[in-house]
Design a protein around this motif. Structure first.
Motif, PDB file in Angstrom:
ATOM      1  N   ALA A 174       0.831  -1.207   0.000  1.00 45.58           N
ATOM      2  CA  ALA A 174       0.000   0.000   0.000  1.00 45.58           C
ATOM      3  C   ALA A 174       0.863   1.254   0.000  1.00 45.58           C
ATOM      4  N   ALA A 175       1.971   1.233   0.742  1.00 44.92           N
ATOM      5  CA  ALA A 175       2.850   2.399   0.800  1.00 44.92           C
ATOM      6  C   ALA A 175       3.477   2.678  -0.556  1.00 44.92           C
ATOM      7  N   THR A 176       3.791   1.624  -1.310  1.00 43.32           N
ATOM      8  CA  THR A 176       4.357   1.815  -2.646  1.00 43.32           C
ATOM      9  C   THR A 176       3.403   2.589  -3.541  1.00 43.32           C
ATOM     10  N   VAL A 177       2.128   2.235  -3.493  1.00 41.11           N
ATOM     11  CA  VAL A 177       1.132   2.923  -4.309  1.00 41.11           C
ATOM     12  C   VAL A 177       0.970   4.369  -3.852  1.00 41.11           C
ATOM     13  N   LEU A 235       8.484  17.688   0.229  1.00 39.38           N
ATOM     14  CA  LEU A 235       8.556  17.082   1.559  1.00 39.38           C
ATOM     15  C   LEU A 235       7.660  15.849   1.702  1.00 39.38           C
ATOM     16  N   PRO A 236       6.394  15.871   1.214  1.00 42.44           N
ATOM     17  CA  PRO A 236       5.571  14.653   1.333  1.00 42.44           C
ATOM     18  C   PRO A 236       6.197  13.455   0.632  1.00 42.44           C
ATOM     19  N   GLY A 237       6.820  13.699  -0.516  1.00 44.73           N
ATOM     20  CA  GLY A 237       7.468  12.593  -1.220  1.00 44.73           C
ATOM     21  C   GLY A 237       8.641  12.042  -0.453  1.00 44.73           C
ATOM     22  N   LEU A 238       9.443  12.926   0.157  1.00 48.35           N
ATOM     23  CA  LEU A 238      10.587  12.474   0.949  1.00 48.35           C
ATOM     24  C   LEU A 238      10.142  11.679   2.167  1.00 48.35           C
ATOM     25  N   LEU A 239       9.106  12.151   2.837  1.00 45.22           N
ATOM     26  CA  LEU A 239       8.606  11.428   4.010  1.00 45.22           C
ATOM     27  C   LEU A 239       8.061  10.057   3.615  1.00 45.22           C
ATOM     28  N   GLY A 240       7.316  10.026   2.504  1.00 46.03           N
ATOM     29  CA  GLY A 240       6.792   8.745   2.039  1.00 46.03           C
ATOM     30  C   GLY A 240       7.889   7.786   1.656  1.00 46.03           C
ATOM     31  N   PHE A 241       8.938   8.301   0.995  1.00 52.55           N
ATOM     32  CA  PHE A 241      10.057   7.450   0.605  1.00 52.55           C
ATOM     33  C   PHE A 241      10.798   6.928   1.836  1.00 52.55           C
ATOM     34  N   ALA A 242      10.958   7.769   2.864  1.00 48.10           N
ATOM     35  CA  ALA A 242      11.625   7.326   4.087  1.00 48.10           C
ATOM     36  C   ALA A 242      10.836   6.204   4.762  1.00 48.10           C
ATOM     37  N   ILE A 243       9.503   6.358   4.798  1.00 53.04           N
ATOM     38  CA  ILE A 243       8.663   5.314   5.397  1.00 53.04           C
ATOM     39  C   ILE A 243       8.751   4.028   4.589  1.00 53.04           C
ATOM     40  N   LEU A 244       8.714   4.146   3.255  1.00 53.61           N
ATOM     41  CA  LEU A 244       8.796   2.956   2.400  1.00 53.61           C
ATOM     42  C   LEU A 244      10.142   2.265   2.564  1.00 53.61           C
ATOM     43  N   THR A 245      11.216   3.035   2.667  1.00 55.67           N
ATOM     44  CA  THR A 245      12.541   2.446   2.865  1.00 55.67           C
ATOM     45  C   THR A 245      12.607   1.689   4.185  1.00 55.67           C
ATOM     46  N   ALA A 246      12.026   2.265   5.239  1.00 52.18           N
ATOM     47  CA  ALA A 246      12.008   1.593   6.536  1.00 52.18           C
ATOM     48  C   ALA A 246      11.198   0.301   6.472  1.00 52.18           C
ATOM     49  N   MET A 289       4.678   0.963  -9.511  1.00 46.61           N
ATOM     50  CA  MET A 289       3.447   0.570  -8.838  1.00 46.61           C
ATOM     51  C   MET A 289       3.150  -0.914  -9.026  1.00 46.61           C
ATOM     52  N   LEU A 290       3.646  -1.498 -10.117  1.00 49.72           N
ATOM     53  CA  LEU A 290       3.457  -2.942 -10.305  1.00 49.72           C
ATOM     54  C   LEU A 290       4.145  -3.750  -9.216  1.00 49.72           C
ATOM     55  N   ARG A 291       5.118  -3.125  -8.577  1.00 52.82           N
ATOM     56  CA  ARG A 291       5.818  -3.834  -7.507  1.00 52.82           C
ATOM     57  C   ARG A 291       4.920  -4.098  -6.307  1.00 52.82           C
ATOM     58  N   SER A 292       3.837  -3.330  -6.187  1.00 50.68           N
ATOM     59  CA  SER A 292       2.895  -3.614  -5.111  1.00 50.68           C
ATOM     60  C   SER A 292       2.292  -5.011  -5.280  1.00 50.68           C
ATOM     61  N   PHE A 293       2.081  -5.441  -6.524  1.00 45.72           N
ATOM     62  CA  PHE A 293       1.601  -6.798  -6.765  1.00 45.72           C
ATOM     63  C   PHE A 293       2.684  -7.818  -6.426  1.00 45.72           C
ATOM     64  N   LEU A 328       1.755   7.763  -6.074  1.00 43.62           N
ATOM     65  CA  LEU A 328       0.712   8.748  -6.353  1.00 43.62           C
ATOM     66  C   LEU A 328       1.113  10.140  -5.869  1.00 43.62           C
ATOM     67  N   LEU A 329       1.781  10.193  -4.714  1.00 45.49           N
ATOM     68  CA  LEU A 329       2.286  11.479  -4.231  1.00 45.49           C
ATOM     69  C   LEU A 329       3.313  12.061  -5.191  1.00 45.49           C
ATOM     70  N   ASN A 330       4.208  11.212  -5.659  1.00 47.53           N
ATOM     71  CA  ASN A 330       5.235  11.686  -6.581  1.00 47.53           C
ATOM     72  C   ASN A 330       4.612  12.175  -7.882  1.00 47.53           C
ATOM     73  N   TRP A 331       3.617  11.459  -8.380  1.00 48.85           N
ATOM     74  CA  TRP A 331       2.940  11.880  -9.610  1.00 48.85           C
ATOM     75  C   TRP A 331       2.218  13.212  -9.402  1.00 48.85           C
ATOM     76  N   TRP A 332       1.643  13.399  -8.230  1.00 50.55           N
ATOM     77  CA  TRP A 332       0.890  14.625  -7.949  1.00 50.55           C
ATOM     78  C   TRP A 332       1.819  15.845  -7.902  1.00 50.55           C
TER      79      TRP A 332
END
Length: 285
Positions: free
Chosen positions: A27-30, A103-114, A55-59, A34-38
């Motif tokens: 879910a975080a990948t998607v 900033l939202p993209g960086l925070l999301g990427f940090a969470i996804l990396t964790a 996003m295919l990686r979510s599958f 979406l944040l990055n696209w926005w």
């Protein structure tokens, strides 16, 4: 014969924890994409292709859930490659061509990396999961009892975890070449007809890489020493084709965004071969 309910009870708690973690990572990948696209200043063809691939990686994480719940041995290397390449695939889209990332993209990427780091840690450090991920894929068996579809150990020698990691990493070569080739194909639509031969060569090399890797890994899993050297040659050839084409057709930005994930996969494949060779050298005769 055990029932499904009994099998569920026998699963260690680490399986349930990892299942929840993998679903959250999917879910975080998607969400991050979406944040990055926005926030992306340029929502062109190249970004659309790269975003769709990421996003295919979510599958992939959902598929990994199935392997984990069934206790498949392939879950470890598959999870490692999926986590590493996801970080690269998402990270290359966070950084814009100019300016600083939102900033939202960086925070999301940090969470996804964790989350990806936690997935790898559980897969390789949990003793409960190590005892659970021991099953092989079911196959068609013909014996005196008749024809049945059941789990059977492979006839080839038992492959080490590092060889399996190299195999899974090598299988990512083809898609990691075809994605930037498709992005470069967008330049043809913009009137850059001189790039047609190079793009066609890129597509052909990506398809050929899949067959070359399939041939190498088939013998690699059977313990053939020459297959290791051949896989190294294939890896070097893939990098020699992909990286210059990334730089020529997509620029330095494309070299970083599309060449980086391939370099990571190639590094994991070569490192896995090296660790497997060391393990064979220290193994008792």
């Amino acid at each position: 014969m055990r029932t499904a309910a009994e099998t569920q009870v026998r699963r260690p708690s680490a399986v349930r924890v990892l299942t929840i973690l993998l679903a959250t990572t999917a879910a975080a990948t998607v969400v991050v994409e979406l944040l990055n696209w926005w926030y992306a200043p340029e929502q062109g063809f190249g970004l659309a292709v790269r975003t769709g691939w990421a996003m295919l990686r979510s599958f992939g994480f959902l598929l990994l859930i199935g392997h984990v719940r069934k206790g498949r041995t392939v879950a470890r290397p598959f999870g490692l490659i999926l986590a590493v390449t996801t970080i690269f695939a998402v990270g290359r889209l966070i950084v814009p061509r100019q300016g600083v990332p939102p900033l939202p993209g960086l925070l999301g990427f940090a969470i996804l990396t964790a989350l990806c780091a936690a997935v790898v840690w559980l897969l390789y450090r949990s003793s409960a999961l190590a005892g659970h991920l021991v099953r092989h894929r079911p196959r068609l068996v013909i014996d005196r009892a008749g024809i049945s579809w059941r789990e059977t150990p492979p006839r080839r020698p038992q492959a080490s975890a590092w060889l399996l990691t190299s195999r899974v990493a090598a299988f990512t070569y083809s898609p990691l070449m075809l994605v930037p080739a498709l992005v470069a194909g967008g330049s043809i639509l913009d009137g850059r007809l001189t790039a047609v031969p190079a793009v066609l060569l890129w597509f052909g090399a990506g398809i050929a890489a899949s067959y070359a890797v399939l041939f190498c890994t088939a013998f690699l899993m059977r313990g053939k020493d020459w297959a290791r050297g051949l896989l190294v040659v294939v890896t070097v050839a893939v990098l020699a084709v992909d990286l210059p084409l990334c730089w020529w057709l997509l620029g330095v930005d494309g070299l970083v965004r599309d060449g980086g994930p391939l370099l990571a996969a190639a590094g994991l494949a070569l490192y896995g071969l090296r660790r497997a060779s060391r393990a064979d050298d220290v193994a008792p005769a």
